[in-house]
Design an enzyme around this catalytic site. Structure first.
Site, mmCIF file in Angstrom:
data_model
loop_
_atom_site.group_PDB
_atom_site.id
_atom_site.type_symbol
_atom_site.label_atom_id
_atom_site.label_comp_id
_atom_site.label_asym_id
_atom_site.label_seq_id
_atom_site.Cartn_x
_atom_site.Cartn_y
_atom_site.Cartn_z
ATOM 1 N N ALA A 194 0.798 -1.224 0.000
ATOM 2 C CA ALA A 194 0.000 0.000 0.000
ATOM 3 C C ALA A 194 0.831 1.273 0.000
ATOM 4 O O ALA A 194 0.271 2.359 -0.027
ATOM 5 C CB ALA A 194 -0.935 0.001 1.210
ATOM 6 N N CYS A 195 2.159 1.187 0.038
ATOM 7 C CA CYS A 195 3.002 2.383 0.088
ATOM 8 C C CYS A 195 2.970 3.152 -1.237
ATOM 9 O O CYS A 195 2.752 2.571 -2.297
ATOM 10 C CB CYS A 195 4.444 2.008 0.391
ATOM 11 S SG CYS A 195 4.688 1.140 1.945
ATOM 12 N N THR A 196 3.219 4.455 -1.147
ATOM 13 C CA THR A 196 3.333 5.293 -2.344
ATOM 14 C C THR A 196 4.548 6.197 -2.202
ATOM 15 O O THR A 196 4.705 6.871 -1.184
ATOM 16 C CB THR A 196 2.082 6.166 -2.544
ATOM 17 O OG1 THR A 196 0.917 5.341 -2.537
ATOM 18 C CG2 THR A 196 2.163 6.922 -3.868
#
Length: 481
Positions: free
Chosen positions: A31-33
């Site tokens: 889910a990281c950006t």
């Protein structure tokens, strides 16, 4: 029912439960950006890059400094989460880090400066397509995100040295998973994609582009013969050819088309909204096949623009942000950059006017940045406020993470008036700190290394306490509503 039938029934029930659990867990993984903005595109001429570290709600993070230390012959670093072992050099350099509080599940030092001004921002998780994994599978006890920063940042003096150090570990010990990350210093910023057990490519990032990268691979064609600006594993082409996934354009391997899985909607939604947040004039649509990794912009991008993008929840785009498991799959809902699974968010600024040992400034939020302030810290600090040190796995009123997490939880369920009131306070605080920073930079740049460290430490303790008090006051106000 016979004994065998009962056993089969129990096994069936077990696997059904396992599938359900894995489905629920999958809401919160990958889910990281990440964001990178080249120095020719920023309003102040600094290289800006950062990331939302996302996994799940209620996951404590700390902010600490690991001091320089001597290592004894035979000393090793061991990743308790998968058994990866790294033989320690004679000396470990000082570095700042954002570790988890459950080392048996992995240290996850994530992001920080070392004493030579090298910065690592690791990582945005990704995964190669299935055909690639069959040819070059991930190594069970190889290097994972949980250990990457811990075994690279304390042992390199330049960004390029960091890339080569990482490359050697992947070559000899393998990677336990796919990842994308940044290694930078005052002179160079490198973007790296780790595809499979032993395949990777790193590029020196251009000064005039920006990128938004969620959890997949993005590099297109690169010149593998350009040793000055590209570092790649020896078999990057051969593995793709053996897997039957090799795609070339203009005589060069297209890395994303050769190594990446299909473009998932939760990655599309974040890259699409992030590009438009930083460049509203971008000529893209939601249904484009893919988006270019290296983006251009007609206007300069500010630090505030990057903060806004890491908080983005599709403002002005007509989509609703998926903020719970119940929202997933509903019509009109998309997965946002500013999601509820963020444990901390950070933005680095590399400033050419600052000495190497200072490195630049990191802006840090604890918990999700939607309702938590970005607080500035110089890279040469040796101290952080005590509110960053709490290692409890449940709420503690003296923990910056837990208080900020609680404020985010309450405001996510509150009306827009309450949300906007606190967000306005946060932005006012950040604007004030950004304005102050320009003057502080001039001041600290004239100091000796010893004076600069003392100054940075005093500032770090002041800023940490001040920001924690602000979030704590907001928590008290919300509890009394």
């Amino acid at each position: 029912m016979t004994g065998d039938e009962k056993m089969k029934s129990k096994k069936t029930l077990f696997f059904l439960i396992l599938i359900v659990l894995m489905t629920q867990i999958s809401v919160y993984i990958f889910a990281c950006t990440g964001i990178i903005v080249g120095k020719n595109l920023t309003t102040d001429g600094s290289f800006i890059f950062g990331r939302n570290e996302d996994l799940e709600p209620d996951h404590n993070k700390t902010f600490v400094v690991h001091e320089r230390k001597k290592n004894k012959p035979g000393d090793v670093f061991k990743d308790e989460s998968n058994g990866f072992i790294y033989k320690l050099p004679a000396e470990s350099f000082k570095y700042t880090a954002l570790p988890d509080v459950t080392p048996k599940d992995g240290i996850f030092d994530e992001a920080g400066f070392n004493e030579y001004g090298v910065i690592i921002d690791a990582t945005v998780s990704a995964k190669a397509n299935e055909k690639i994994q069959k040819i070059d599978p991930y190594v069970e006890n190889g290097l994972a995100e949980s250990a990457l920063t811990s075994v690279v940042l304390p042992y390199v003096k330049t960004a390029r040295e960091g890339v080569m150090h990482l490359a050697q570990i992947i070559k000899t010990q393998g990677a336990a998973e796919g990842n994308t990350l940044v290694i930078a210093d005052k002179n160079e910023l490198w973007y790296i994609e780790i595809y499979s057990g032993h395949q990777f490519v790193a590029i020196k990032y251009p000064d005039d582009k920006f990128s938004v990268f969620p959890n997949t691979f993005f590099l297109g064609t690169v010149d593998l013969n350009d040793k000055k600006n590209v570092v790649a594993s020896e078999d990057i082409e051969n593995v793709a050819k053996k897997a039957g996934t090799y795609i070339a354009e203009n005589g060069k391997i297209h890395l994303t088309k050769s190594y990446a899985p299909p473009f998932e909607d939760r990655d599309r939604s974040r890259q699409f909204s992030g590009i438009l947040s930083l460049n509203p004039d971008a000529k893209i649509t939601y249904n484009d096949e893919r988006y270019d990794f290296l983006q251009s912009a007609n206007k300069k991008i500010s630090l505030q623009d990057v903060m806004k993008t890491l908080r983005n929840r599709f403002e002005g785009l007509g989509y609703k942000p998926e903020l719970s498991k119940a929202d997933k799959g509903k019509d009109g809902y998309k997965y946002p950059i500013g999601n509820i699974n963020t444990m901390e968010s950070h933005i680095f600024q590399i400033k050419g006017t600052l000495p190497n040992e200072i490195g630049g400034v990191m802006w840090l939020t604890m918990a999700a940045p939607k309702f938590s302030p970005y607080v500035p810290y110089y890279g040469n600090i040796t101290a952080t406020d005590s509110s960053y040190h709490n290692t409890d796995t449940k709420y503690n009123e003296n923990s910056f993470y837990w208080v900020a997490d609680n404020v985010n939880d309450i405001l996510d369920k509150s009306d827009s008036k309450l949300q906007n009131n606190f967000l306005s306070k946060i932005k006012s605080y950040e604007n004030k700190k950004i304005a102050e920073q320009a003057q502080l930079d001039k001041k600290i740049a004239k100091m000796s290394a010893k004076e600069a460290q003392k100054f940075a430490n005093e500032l770090a303790l002041k800023n940490g306490k001040e920001a924690f008090d602000m979030v704590k006051s907001q928590e008290k106000l919300l509890k009394n509503k």
